[in-house]
Design a protein around this motif. Structure first.
Motif, PDB file in Angstrom:
ATOM      1  N   ASP A 173       2.401   9.047   4.399  1.00 34.52           N
ATOM      2  CA  ASP A 173       1.542   7.938   4.799  1.00 34.52           C
ATOM      3  C   ASP A 173       2.378   6.673   4.727  1.00 34.52           C
ATOM      4  OD1 ASP A 173      -1.790   7.779   5.005  1.00 34.52           O
ATOM      5  OD2 ASP A 173      -0.795   5.867   4.663  1.00 34.52           O
ATOM      6  N   ILE A 174       2.035   5.710   5.560  1.00 37.63           N
ATOM      7  CA  ILE A 174       2.763   4.438   5.550  1.00 37.63           C
ATOM      8  C   ILE A 174       2.404   3.593   4.328  1.00 37.63           C
ATOM      9  CG2 ILE A 174       1.072   3.088   6.873  1.00 37.63           C
ATOM     10  CD1 ILE A 174       3.488   1.898   8.418  1.00 37.63           C
ATOM     11  N   SER A 175       1.291   3.926   3.689  1.00 34.52           N
ATOM     12  CA  SER A 175       0.801   3.147   2.547  1.00 34.52           C
ATOM     13  C   SER A 175       1.327   3.700   1.228  1.00 34.52           C
ATOM     14  CB  SER A 175      -0.730   3.159   2.521  1.00 34.52           C
ATOM     15  OG  SER A 175      -1.216   2.717   1.276  1.00 34.52           O
ATOM     16  N   PRO A 176       2.146   2.939   0.493  1.00 35.78           N
ATOM     17  CA  PRO A 176       2.577   3.388  -0.833  1.00 35.78           C
ATOM     18  C   PRO A 176       1.401   3.625  -1.788  1.00 35.78           C
ATOM     19  CG  PRO A 176       3.938   1.554  -0.083  1.00 35.78           C
ATOM     20  CD  PRO A 176       2.796   1.667   0.878  1.00 35.78           C
ATOM     21  N   SER A 177       0.367   2.817  -1.657  1.00 29.91           N
ATOM     22  CA  SER A 177      -0.797   2.984  -2.536  1.00 29.91           C
ATOM     23  C   SER A 177      -1.500   4.305  -2.271  1.00 29.91           C
ATOM     24  CB  SER A 177      -1.775   1.824  -2.351  1.00 29.91           C
ATOM     25  OG  SER A 177      -1.201   0.600  -2.764  1.00 29.91           O
ATOM     26  N   ALA A 178      -1.567   4.724  -1.000  1.00 27.60           N
ATOM     27  CA  ALA A 178      -2.187   6.008  -0.670  1.00 27.60           C
ATOM     28  C   ALA A 178      -1.383   7.166  -1.262  1.00 27.60           C
ATOM     29  CB  ALA A 178      -2.308   6.164   0.841  1.00 27.60           C
ATOM     30  N   ILE A 179      -0.061   7.103  -1.147  1.00 27.22           N
ATOM     31  CA  ILE A 179       0.778   8.181  -1.677  1.00 27.22           C
ATOM     32  C   ILE A 179       0.698   8.235  -3.201  1.00 27.22           C
ATOM     33  CG2 ILE A 179       3.153   8.980  -1.909  1.00 27.22           C
ATOM     34  CD1 ILE A 179       1.836   9.541   0.833  1.00 27.22           C
TER      35      ILE A 179
END
Length: 220
Positions: free
Chosen positions: A91-97
């Protein structure tokens, strides 16, 4: 939920109009702060449209590799791993990962922060199965079209690409995210070298009201 969905649409529109169509994902996940109710597509379980497809095709992933594009909170990636795939999910989102890794601390999935438009070189012609579920429809069509040759290139020979998205007719207007896709738009995957295996056009009865879906299978 309706109020939150509208808020997310406005957030996306704000960034798209500012010429930053990918940046809003990290804003959303970071501001949600581990509250999945603030992420409209976070059902905290695998997509039932994916489960039905896997069951119908009796898909097993032993010794096969899979890539999940825009993995969100990881439920689809975990399902593929459960079925035997060696899964890479990004995912492009670090928070999602980070959220994925916290949810599934013992996961076999390789979760990565990555940008679809700047992929890792080692992904080229690597994956036996690719899942793209609801990511293309969250981008302006001019941008998501640019992703098609990249996604096709990730597939190993004989690899399968499964697309799950909202569907629309060409004359229907696009308003706010998510942007439902057309059949002709998705056929661009044929233009970049894939062959169409199956095109399903149906209404998802788990939506309220039922929403039109396309579930499309391509092969390299």
């Amino acid at each position: 939920m309706t109020e939150n969905r509208t808020s997310v649409q406005n957030l996306a529109q704000q960034y798209i109009e500012a010429g930053k169509p990918k940046e809003w994902f990290e804003i959303l996940y970071s501001q949600a702060n581990n509250d999945e109710k603030l992420v409209p597509w976070a059902n905290m379980q695998p997509n039932h449209n994916l489960l039905q497809w896997l069951d119908d095709h009796q898909i097993q992933g032993q010794e096969k590799t899979a890539l999940v594009i825009g993995c969100g909170l990881g439920d689809d990636a975990e399902e593929l791993a459960k079925r035997g795939f060696q899964v890479t999910a990004f995912d492009i989102s670090p928070s999602a990962i980070k959220w994925c890794k916290n949810r599934f601390p013992n996961s076999l999935v390789n979760y990565l922060v990555a940008d679809l438009f700047h992929p890792l070189a080692e992904w080229n012609q690597t994956f036996d199965f690719i899942l793209e579920s609801y990511t293309l429809q969250s981008l302006p069509t001019s941008l998501s079209s640019q992703s098609m040759p990249l996604i096709a290139n990730f597939l190993a020979p004989e690899g399968i690409l499964l697309i799950i998205c909202r569907g629309r007719n060409p004359e229907e207007k696009l308003e706010k995210v998510p942007y439902p896709l057309t059949k002709n738009y998705l056929m661009q995957f044929v233009d970049v070298g894939l062959s169409l295996q199956q095109f399903e056009d149906y209404f998802d009865q788990q939506d309220s009201p039922p929403g039109r879906r396309f579930r499309v299978t391509f092969k390299k």
